[in-house]
Design an enzyme around this catalytic site. Structure first.
Site, mmCIF file in Angstrom:
data_model
loop_
_atom_site.group_PDB
_atom_site.id
_atom_site.type_symbol
_atom_site.label_atom_id
_atom_site.label_comp_id
_atom_site.label_asym_id
_atom_site.label_seq_id
_atom_site.Cartn_x
_atom_site.Cartn_y
_atom_site.Cartn_z
ATOM 1 N N LEU A 74 -28.721 -13.828 -6.446
ATOM 2 C CA LEU A 74 -28.996 -12.384 -6.346
ATOM 3 C C LEU A 74 -28.709 -11.678 -7.662
ATOM 4 O O LEU A 74 -29.551 -11.000 -8.211
ATOM 5 C CB LEU A 74 -28.162 -11.768 -5.218
ATOM 6 C CG LEU A 74 -28.590 -12.163 -3.808
ATOM 7 C CD1 LEU A 74 -27.598 -11.666 -2.786
ATOM 8 C CD2 LEU A 74 -29.981 -11.638 -3.491
ATOM 9 N N GLY A 77 -22.363 -10.547 -10.351
ATOM 10 C CA GLY A 77 -21.373 -9.519 -9.969
ATOM 11 C C GLY A 77 -20.224 -9.599 -10.961
ATOM 12 O O GLY A 77 -20.209 -10.458 -11.828
ATOM 13 N N PHE A 79 -17.269 -10.849 -12.644
ATOM 14 C CA PHE A 79 -16.620 -12.175 -12.621
ATOM 15 C C PHE A 79 -17.315 -13.143 -11.687
ATOM 16 O O PHE A 79 -16.660 -13.934 -11.019
ATOM 17 C CB PHE A 79 -15.140 -12.067 -12.190
ATOM 18 C CG PHE A 79 -14.319 -11.190 -13.093
ATOM 19 C CD1 PHE A 79 -13.595 -10.130 -12.573
ATOM 20 C CD2 PHE A 79 -14.315 -11.392 -14.461
ATOM 21 C CE1 PHE A 79 -12.866 -9.299 -13.408
ATOM 22 C CE2 PHE A 79 -13.591 -10.570 -15.291
ATOM 23 C CZ PHE A 79 -12.856 -9.510 -14.770
ATOM 24 N N GLY A 80 -18.631 -13.074 -11.551
ATOM 25 C CA GLY A 80 -19.197 -14.130 -10.730
ATOM 26 C C GLY A 80 -20.670 -13.952 -10.421
ATOM 27 O O GLY A 80 -21.206 -12.857 -10.478
ATOM 28 N N GLU A 81 -21.291 -15.093 -10.066
ATOM 29 C CA GLU A 81 -22.695 -15.101 -9.662
ATOM 30 C C GLU A 81 -22.744 -14.817 -8.170
ATOM 31 O O GLU A 81 -21.937 -15.376 -7.420
ATOM 32 C CB GLU A 81 -23.291 -16.494 -9.924
ATOM 33 C CG GLU A 81 -23.145 -16.976 -11.348
ATOM 34 C CD GLU A 81 -24.016 -16.175 -12.317
ATOM 35 O OE1 GLU A 81 -23.575 -15.960 -13.449
ATOM 36 O OE2 GLU A 81 -25.113 -15.736 -11.890
ATOM 37 N N VAL A 82 -23.687 -13.986 -7.763
ATOM 38 C CA VAL A 82 -23.803 -13.630 -6.353
ATOM 39 C C VAL A 82 -25.016 -14.333 -5.754
ATOM 40 O O VAL A 82 -26.101 -14.326 -6.370
ATOM 41 C CB VAL A 82 -23.945 -12.108 -6.192
ATOM 42 C CG1 VAL A 82 -24.029 -11.740 -4.725
ATOM 43 C CG2 VAL A 82 -22.775 -11.395 -6.866
ATOM 44 N N LYS A 97 -19.871 -14.871 -3.697
ATOM 45 C CA LYS A 97 -19.678 -14.629 -5.136
ATOM 46 C C LYS A 97 -18.841 -15.768 -5.656
ATOM 47 O O LYS A 97 -17.744 -16.026 -5.185
ATOM 48 C CB LYS A 97 -18.965 -13.316 -5.414
ATOM 49 C CG LYS A 97 -18.762 -13.066 -6.923
ATOM 50 C CD LYS A 97 -18.272 -11.675 -7.226
ATOM 51 C CE LYS A 97 -16.786 -11.571 -7.157
ATOM 52 N NZ LYS A 97 -16.276 -10.267 -7.654
ATOM 53 N N ASP A 188 -13.890 0.375 -10.256
ATOM 54 C CA ASP A 188 -15.141 0.000 -10.925
ATOM 55 C C ASP A 188 -16.319 0.578 -10.150
ATOM 56 O O ASP A 188 -17.260 -0.125 -9.805
ATOM 57 C CB ASP A 188 -15.254 -1.519 -11.055
ATOM 58 C CG ASP A 188 -16.291 -1.895 -12.119
ATOM 59 O OD1 ASP A 188 -16.734 -3.056 -12.143
ATOM 60 O OD2 ASP A 188 -16.709 -1.004 -12.891
HETATM 61 O O1 LIG Z 1 -17.266 -8.963 -4.989
HETATM 62 C C1 LIG Z 1 -18.141 -9.700 -4.243
HETATM 63 C C2 LIG Z 1 -17.690 -10.594 -3.300
HETATM 64 C C3 LIG Z 1 -18.594 -11.342 -2.562
HETATM 65 C C4 LIG Z 1 -19.964 -11.176 -2.810
HETATM 66 F F1 LIG Z 1 -20.835 -11.930 -2.107
HETATM 67 C C5 LIG Z 1 -20.438 -10.289 -3.760
HETATM 68 C C6 LIG Z 1 -19.526 -9.533 -4.482
HETATM 69 N N1 LIG Z 1 -19.891 -8.605 -5.474
HETATM 70 C C7 LIG Z 1 -21.154 -8.126 -5.651
HETATM 71 N N2 LIG Z 1 -22.262 -8.375 -4.924
HETATM 72 C C8 LIG Z 1 -23.361 -7.707 -5.408
HETATM 73 C C9 LIG Z 1 -24.653 -7.826 -4.746
HETATM 74 C C10 LIG Z 1 -24.728 -8.389 -3.458
HETATM 75 C C11 LIG Z 1 -25.979 -8.461 -2.842
HETATM 76 N N3 LIG Z 1 -27.121 -8.023 -3.456
HETATM 77 C C12 LIG Z 1 -27.040 -7.484 -4.707
HETATM 78 C C13 LIG Z 1 -25.820 -7.370 -5.379
HETATM 79 C C14 LIG Z 1 -23.130 -6.929 -6.530
HETATM 80 S S1 LIG Z 1 -21.481 -7.049 -6.943
#
Ligand SMILES: Oc1ccc(F)cc1Nc1nc(-c2ccncc2)cs1
Length: 343
Positions: A74, A77, A79-82, A97, A188
Site C-alpha cells: 500500500l 508508513g 518506519f515501515g512498509e504497509v 506494517k 505526527d
Molecule cells: O502504524 C501502522 C500500523 C499498522 C499498519 F498496518 C499501518 C500503519 N501505518 C500506516 N498505514 C497507512 C496506510 C494504511 C492503508 N492504506 C494506506 C495507508 C499509512 S501509515
C-alpha cells in the site's frame, strides 16, 4: 490480583513463542518484557498478541505467507512498509506494517506505539489488531481502510475544495479530542496518517509510531514527527501538550487547501529554526477562504500553546465554518486543481 497474574502469565506465554488472542492491556507488558530481554531470542521465535478474532494463529504462530498472506503493497508508513493482507483461514482482510528491510527492527520499535494505540477506541481512530514479533523484528496489524490516505486524495486532486478540507479537519479534531481525554499525543498528525473510507465520507487517524503518553498535568517532551507540521514549542525543545497536535492539524489544513506543506514554498530545510523564529504561516491561508476557515487556521496556528485553541474549541469553529460554507457539497474527485505555486 488474579487479573495481573493472568496478564503476566499471558505475557510470559507470549514470550515462550506463542501468538495468542488477547486484549489490548496485554500488549504493553508483553512488549516491555520483549524490549528488556537480555539474550537475543532464539531463531524463528514468533510471539505476540492479536486483538481481533479473525486474525487466527495456528499452533500459536502467526506468520506472513503461512497464517496470513500479503495481497498488495500500500505505502511506506512511518518506519515501515504497509501491506494489504488476508488471513488464510478466516479470509478476513487487514493491513500490516512491517519495518525495513521487511520488518520494524526491535531496537527502533517504540512499544508506546502499540500501548498508546491499543488503549483507544473511537470511529475516528483506525483500530489496532495486534503486534507480532519474529526474532528481533515486529509487525503491526490494523484495520484495513479501503479509501487510502488523505495525502493520496490531495495528490490526486492537486488541492481540496474548502468544504472538503473543513469536513476532514472536523473528523481529525474529533480524533484529537479523543486522544486528549486519554492524555495521548500523536505527534505526527498529517494527511499521510489520515485514512479514508472508500466513499470519502469517513476519516480516521492511524500510525502512532511517534505517540507519547502525557503525564498527569498533560505535558511531556519527546522525539519529533514531520518537520513541516511541528509546533514551535516542539522545535524549541519545550515540554509540549495536546496543543502540539492542534498546530499540526492546521498545517494539514494548509496542505489540503494549497496542495503543498506549509513553509516549503518560502524556506529551505532545516525548517525548525524558521518555525521557531518566523511568524506562524498564516500568510499561506488561501485568500479565497471564507473568514470562518481563516479563523480556524489562525486559532490553531497561535505560536504560544497557552493562547492556541484546544481541539474542542477548534472543533466548534470548524463545525460553524463548515455550516457557513453550506456543508460538504464538493465531489470526492472534482476537477484537478493545480497546487499553490512557488511564492
Ligand atoms: O502504524 C501502522 C500500523 C499498522 C499498519 F498496518 C499501518 C500503519 N501505518 C500506516 N498505514 C497507512 C496506510 C494504511 C492503508 N492504506 C494506506 C495507508 C499509512 S501509515
Amino acid at each position: 490480583s488474579s487479573e495481573s497474574m493472568e496478564v503476566q502469565q499471558l505475557a510470559v506465554a507470549a514470550l515462550r513463542g506463542h501468538v495468542s488472542l488477547g486484549e489490548a492491556q496485554h500488549i504493553g507488558p508483553f512488549f516491555q518484557k520483549v524490549k528488556s530481554e537480555e539474550s537475543l531470542p532464539k531463531e524463528g521465535c514468533n510471539e505476540g498478541v492479536l486483538l481481533h478474532e479473525d486474525l487466527t494463529p495456528v499452533d500459536s504462530e502467526y506468520r506472513e505467507n503461512k497464517e496470513y498472506k500479503i495481497c498488495r503493497h500500500l505505502q511506506n508508513g512511518a518506519f515501515g512498509e504497509v501491506y494489504h493482507c488476508r488471513d488464510q483461514s478466516s479470509v478476513f482482510e487487514f493491513c500490516s506494517k512491517e519495518g525495513k528491510p521487511h520488518w520494524i527492527s526491535l531496537d527502533r520499535f517504540r512499544w508506546e506505539e502499540v500501548s498508546s494505540w491499543s488503549a483507544l477506541s473511537s470511529p475516528r481512530i483506525v483500530q489496532l489488531f495486534g503486534a507480532v514479533r519474529e526474532d528481533s523484528f515486529v509487525t503491526l496489524f490494523m484495520e484495513h481502510i479501503s479509501g487510502g490516505s488523505l495525502a493520496r486524495l490531495i495528490k490526486d486532486n492537486g488541492r481540496l475544495p474548502e468544504d472538503r478540507a473543513l469536513f476532514y479537519q472536523e473528523q481529525v479534531l474529533e480524533a484529537l479530542e479523543h486522544l486528549q481525554k486519554r492524555r495521548i499525543l500523536h505527534k505526527d498528525i498529517k494527511a499521510d496518517n489520515v485514512l479514508l473510507s472508500s466513499d470519502g465520507q469517513k476519516a480516521a487517524l492511524c500510525d502512532f509510531g511517534h505517540s507519547v503518553k502525557l503525564d498527569a498535568n498533560g505535558f511531556r517532551e519527546d522525539l519529533q514527527g514531520t518537520e513541516t507540521h511541528m509546533a514551535p514549542e516542539l522545535v524549541n525543545g519545550e515540554a509540549c501538550s495536546a496543543k502540539a497536535d492542534v498546530w499540526s492539524s492546521c498545517c494539514m489544513m494548509l496542505h489540503m487547501l494549497n496542495g503543498c506543506h506549509p513553509w516549503t514554498r518560502y524556506y529551505k530545510h532545516p525548517l525548525v529554526l524558521k518555525i521557531a523564529n518566523e511568524p506562524p504561516p498564516v500568510k499561506e491561508i488561501p485568500p479565497s477562504c471564507s473568514s470562518g476557515t481563516a479563523d480556524v487556521i489562525r486559532a490553531g496556528l497561535e505560536k504560544d500553546p497557552t493562547k492556541r485553541a484546544s481541539a474542542g474549541e477548534l472543533l466548534a469553529k470548524v463545525t460553524e465554518a463548515l455550516r457557513d460554507v453550506g456543508g460538504l457539497r464538493s465531489p470526492l474527485h472534482g476537477p484537478y486543481q493545480e497546487p499553490a505555486g512557488p511564492a
